[in-house]
Design a protein around this motif. Structure first.
Motif, mmCIF file in Angstrom:
data_model
loop_
_atom_site.group_PDB
_atom_site.id
_atom_site.type_symbol
_atom_site.label_atom_id
_atom_site.label_comp_id
_atom_site.label_asym_id
_atom_site.label_seq_id
_atom_site.Cartn_x
_atom_site.Cartn_y
_atom_site.Cartn_z
ATOM 1 N N PHE A 115 42.988 45.569 40.260
ATOM 2 C CA PHE A 115 42.882 44.104 40.199
ATOM 3 C C PHE A 115 41.553 43.674 39.568
ATOM 4 O O PHE A 115 41.510 42.766 38.748
ATOM 5 N N VAL A 116 40.482 44.362 39.941
ATOM 6 C CA VAL A 116 39.167 43.986 39.400
ATOM 7 C C VAL A 116 39.148 44.165 37.879
ATOM 8 O O VAL A 116 38.725 43.260 37.141
ATOM 9 N N ARG A 117 39.643 45.296 37.396
ATOM 10 C CA ARG A 117 39.634 45.565 35.939
ATOM 11 C C ARG A 117 40.471 44.525 35.187
ATOM 12 O O ARG A 117 40.083 44.023 34.144
ATOM 13 N N LYS A 118 41.642 44.225 35.741
ATOM 14 C CA LYS A 118 42.515 43.243 35.074
ATOM 15 C C LYS A 118 41.874 41.857 35.076
ATOM 16 O O LYS A 118 41.968 41.127 34.094
ATOM 17 N N PHE A 119 41.235 41.499 36.185
ATOM 18 C CA PHE A 119 40.569 40.189 36.229
ATOM 19 C C PHE A 119 39.423 40.125 35.214
ATOM 20 O O PHE A 119 39.212 39.093 34.574
ATOM 21 N N GLU A 120 38.720 41.253 35.059
ATOM 22 C CA GLU A 120 37.648 41.280 34.050
ATOM 23 C C GLU A 120 38.215 40.981 32.667
ATOM 24 O O GLU A 120 37.634 40.232 31.885
ATOM 25 N N LYS A 121 39.363 41.577 32.404
ATOM 26 C CA LYS A 121 39.997 41.336 31.093
ATOM 27 C C LYS A 121 40.403 39.877 30.939
ATOM 28 O O LYS A 121 40.222 39.278 29.885
ATOM 29 N N LYS A 157 37.582 37.745 30.058
ATOM 30 C CA LYS A 157 37.260 37.866 28.625
ATOM 31 C C LYS A 157 38.273 37.133 27.758
ATOM 32 O O LYS A 157 37.939 36.664 26.664
ATOM 33 N N MET A 158 39.504 37.068 28.227
ATOM 34 C CA MET A 158 40.553 36.393 27.442
ATOM 35 C C MET A 158 40.433 34.873 27.489
ATOM 36 O O MET A 158 41.238 34.164 26.886
ATOM 37 N N GLY A 159 39.476 34.368 28.241
ATOM 38 C CA GLY A 159 39.231 32.928 28.204
ATOM 39 C C GLY A 159 39.722 32.138 29.401
ATOM 40 O O GLY A 159 39.805 30.908 29.345
ATOM 41 N N ALA A 160 40.045 32.832 30.505
ATOM 42 C CA ALA A 160 40.491 32.105 31.703
ATOM 43 C C ALA A 160 39.373 31.199 32.217
ATOM 44 O O ALA A 160 38.189 31.490 32.017
ATOM 45 N N ASP A 161 39.750 30.106 32.855
ATOM 46 C CA ASP A 161 38.764 29.226 33.477
ATOM 47 C C ASP A 161 38.604 29.546 34.953
ATOM 48 O O ASP A 161 37.522 29.451 35.508
ATOM 49 N N THR A 162 39.721 29.864 35.598
ATOM 50 C CA THR A 162 39.677 30.360 36.972
ATOM 51 C C THR A 162 40.679 31.505 37.074
ATOM 52 O O THR A 162 41.541 31.674 36.208
ATOM 53 N N LEU A 163 40.550 32.292 38.147
ATOM 54 C CA LEU A 163 41.443 33.430 38.364
ATOM 55 C C LEU A 163 42.211 33.221 39.664
ATOM 56 O O LEU A 163 41.765 32.465 40.525
ATOM 57 N N CYS A 164 43.340 33.906 39.783
ATOM 58 C CA CYS A 164 44.122 33.717 40.999
ATOM 59 C C CYS A 164 44.863 34.995 41.379
ATOM 60 O O CYS A 164 45.423 35.678 40.525
ATOM 61 N N ILE A 165 44.819 35.296 42.657
ATOM 62 C CA ILE A 165 45.641 36.388 43.192
ATOM 63 C C ILE A 165 46.918 35.725 43.683
ATOM 64 O O ILE A 165 46.881 34.911 44.611
ATOM 65 N N ASN A 181 35.814 40.700 47.124
ATOM 66 C CA ASN A 181 34.484 41.286 47.150
ATOM 67 C C ASN A 181 34.266 42.179 45.922
ATOM 68 O O ASN A 181 33.199 42.156 45.297
ATOM 69 N N GLY A 182 35.310 42.939 45.584
ATOM 70 C CA GLY A 182 35.233 43.818 44.406
ATOM 71 C C GLY A 182 34.989 43.016 43.129
ATOM 72 O O GLY A 182 34.197 43.424 42.274
ATOM 73 N N CYS A 183 35.664 41.891 43.004
ATOM 74 C CA CYS A 183 35.485 41.044 41.820
ATOM 75 C C CYS A 183 34.060 40.496 41.760
ATOM 76 O O CYS A 183 33.424 40.492 40.712
ATOM 77 N N LYS A 184 33.574 40.018 42.894
ATOM 78 C CA LYS A 184 32.224 39.433 42.928
ATOM 79 C C LYS A 184 31.189 40.530 42.625
ATOM 80 O O LYS A 184 30.251 40.301 41.858
ATOM 81 N N ASP A 185 31.400 41.714 43.206
ATOM 82 C CA ASP A 185 30.492 42.848 42.966
ATOM 83 C C ASP A 185 30.466 43.258 41.507
ATOM 84 O O ASP A 185 29.435 43.683 40.989
ATOM 85 N N ALA A 186 31.639 43.153 40.867
ATOM 86 C CA ALA A 186 31.731 43.571 39.463
ATOM 87 C C ALA A 186 31.114 42.516 38.532
ATOM 88 O O ALA A 186 31.088 42.693 37.321
#
Ligand code: CO
Length: 607
Positions: free
Chosen positions: A154-160, A163-171, A188-193
């Motif tokens: 999930f963290v890797r995909k959110f990082e992508k 980069k693709m231009g999202a304004d916010t992310l959602c699980i 937590n993983g996303c914030k840490d990354a």
């Protein structure tokens, strides 16, 4: 501070009232909703478009327009199924771009974009189009549990997506199965990354854990939580807005919303809940922790049970659950959300009823070919062989599925402009309605759609004992109870008692009719079963499933060989072929396009 994304005008009634809330019941409360200060209000997309034209005879574009005018201070959000838009199949880029343009123009500010398989290639076009039109992209990942779907995944995909231009992310936890620990770890993983974008958690109360998960999400630094006003919350819907506001009050996550104002809004929706009582489904209010075990979302589960009932195989319930898990693993762990939930669910039913991969649906074939996108994990080669044949490697596509679809807008526009001298098209958006839903859309544009009900005739009279039986039809034990307790002459009921219901797969409606004899049948396009045909004849070809005839592929007196396609049938929302098992001549055809058939019904005679 945590902000809330309010679901009452979209996901909440999609989960609990079969998506049937009408525009006129939304408008009176907009003034108050607009004062709360929600992060955004989800009002459009998902199943609302389809249901509006199919069952409500209301223009979805008008709804969006009117809501925007009535809610000038609150960003309005829609749920957009990537290349599927608001339908269930892929569209070419030109249509997706036009759709986003029209949605933005009519008042949608935020676009919640997701792909069932989390194939980011499918999200590119709608994301870009949203940015080009000045909209806000909320890029979602479908949540599921599997060895592939680790925190890191999930963290890797959110990082992508960042980069693709999202304004916010959602699980997007559509089945409501995210546990407190998982919610904490992923956020937590996303914030840490070092992901900077605000993160939203969308969940449902299905498993009963969601309140705890929201708390842990807050502790991990979640920015936005999805909730629904209490009268249409809990159960298969989101956690209650007022409760989350109260729970976070006085903490570092305080929403700052006015609880008194929310309680006023609650009063309004309590009335709405009562007004739509004919759509209450008691099982939708219950928690179902078993979802965490087999990972089959509630809507899909009740539909599977219902389908088994129809195929006279409700003793196979446990087998189906096990088989669903097995098929999901074999197909590379797709999250079970529209449309992959249907692919996996129906294939599992087929496997249990007819032997493993003996009957393969067109959708399973398409899925294996990559026509839905790239599955999260590799599909096992032995399954590929079974589904696509020995030369399966030649069948698999490498590109993004929509790359194979030709632009569609101009051709379809021409098509509809030629009908009735172009008079059906009052605004350009009508062309889009037609492209998204060619049959239902056309009927709607022609003014032939009928509203199931309008707000002024609500509430409908409901016989609670009868309702209970009908609403519970998906559970065999309840059906049995109903048959035992309600005398046959009372089962159909007087005219004001609704005899048509629906069960849901991920919020998409299936019509269920209750016939006077007390039996149940599913009507696809609304056709009644063909009467007056023999039960059996020599050389009779029978349907091995219950569904709707999509097309009859032969004529009387045609010569057919073994394996020739005789008819196509839509069963469980899947298109399947009925093939000849013998050689001969078509002597008689007992069905026509649009007919509903049950398992064992005679279709034609071949001698
Ligand atoms: Co949802």
């Amino acid at each position: 501070m945590v902000q809330l994304h309010e679901q009452i005008l979209r996901d909440a009634h999609q989960s609990m009232l079969a998506t049937r809330m009408r525009t006129e019941d939304m408008l009176p409360i907009t003034d108050k909703l607009d004062q709360v200060g929600f992060f955004s209000l989800e009002v459009w997309g998902g199943a609302t478009f389809d249901v509006s034209i199919r069952y409500l005879n209301q223009d979805p574009w008008d709804r969006l327009n009117q809501l925007k005018k009535a809610l000038p201070n609150t960003p309005l959000q829609m749920l957009e199924r990537a290349m599927n838009i608001v339908a269930y199949w892929n569209f070419p880029d030109d249509v997706v771009k036009k759709f986003i343009y029209f949605a933005k123009k009519n008042g949608c500010d935020y676009f919640r974009i997701f792909d069932a398989l989390n194939d980011l290639r499918n999200m590119e076009t709608p994301m870009k189009a949203t940015k080009e039109n000045g909209g806000h992209v909320q890029a979602c990942l479908s949540y599921t549990i599997s060895p592939i779907h680790t925190v890191d995944y999930f963290v890797r995909k959110f990082e992508k997506l960042e980069k693709m231009g999202a304004d916010t992310l959602c699980i997007k936890d559509m089945a409501g199965m995210i546990s407190p620990k998982r919610a904490y770890d992923i956020i937590n993983g996303c914030k840490d990354a070092g992901i900077k974008l605000p993160i939203d958690l969308h969940s449902h109360c299905t498993s009963g854990m969601t309140g705890m998960s929201y708390q842990r999400a807050a502790e991990a630094g979640i920015d936005i939580l999805d909730t629904a006003m209490s009268p249409i919350s809990g159960g298969t819907a989101a956690p209650p807005t007022e409760s989350v506001v109260a729970a976070l009050k006085g903490t570092e996550w305080d929403t700052g919303y006015d609880l008194e104002l929310l309680i006023e809004i609650r009063k309004y929706f309590l009335e709405i809940w009562e007004k739509y009582r004919h759509l209450h489904r008691f099982n939708a209010l219950k928690v179902d922790p078993s979802v965490t075990l087999h990972q089959v979302p509630g809507g899909m589960l009740s539909n599977l049970i219902f389908q088994l009932e129809e195929q006279d195989a409700h003793d196979k319930y446990r087998d189906i659950l096990d088989e669903t898990a097995r098929v999901r693993e074999e197909l590379g762990y797709p999250p079970l959300v529209t449309p992959s939930s249907q692919v996996v669910g129906v294939q599992a039913v087929m496997n249990v009823l007819h032997g493993r991969y003996k009957v393969v649906t067109k959708e399973t074939k398409d899925y294996c070919r990559g026509m839905y996108g790239k599955p999260p994990a590799e599909i096992k080669p032995e399954i590929m062989k079974k589904v696509l044949g020995l030369k399966w490697k030649d069948e698999v596509i490498d590109c993004r599925p929509s790359d194979l679809i030709k632009p569609m807008w101009d051709a379809r526009k021409k098509e509809i402009m030629e009908i009735d001298g172009g008079s059906l098209v009052k605004k350009e958006e009508d062309i889009m309605t037609y492209i998204l839903f060619p049959q239902v859309g056309l009927k709607f544009l022609k003014g032939e759609a009928k509203a199931e009900f309008t707000s002024n005739i609500l509430p409908l009279k409901v016989d609670h004992q009868l309702m209970r039986g009908m609403v519970k039809q998906s559970f065999p034990e309840y059906k049995q109870l109903w048959i035992e307790t309600v005398p046959p002459d009372q089962r159909a009921g007087p005219a004001q008692i609704p005899t048509e219901f629906e069960v849901e797969v991920d919020g998409e409606p299936f019509e269920v009719k209750v016939t006077p004899s007390g039996g149940f049948l599913v009507a696809g396009a609304g056709g009644a079963p063909t009467a007056g045909k023999p039960k059996d004849v020599e050389g009779g070809v029978k349907s091995n499933m219950q569904g709707t005839i999509l097309g009859v592929k032969v004529k009387k007196a045609d010569k057919v060989k073994k394996g020739d396609v005789l008819a196509t049938i839509e069963a469980m929302k899947m298109e399947q072929e009925i093939k000849s098992e013998s050689e001969g001549e078509v002597k008689e055809i007992y069905v026509k396009e649009g007919d509903s058939v049950s398992s064992g019904d005679l279709l034609m005679q071949i001698l």
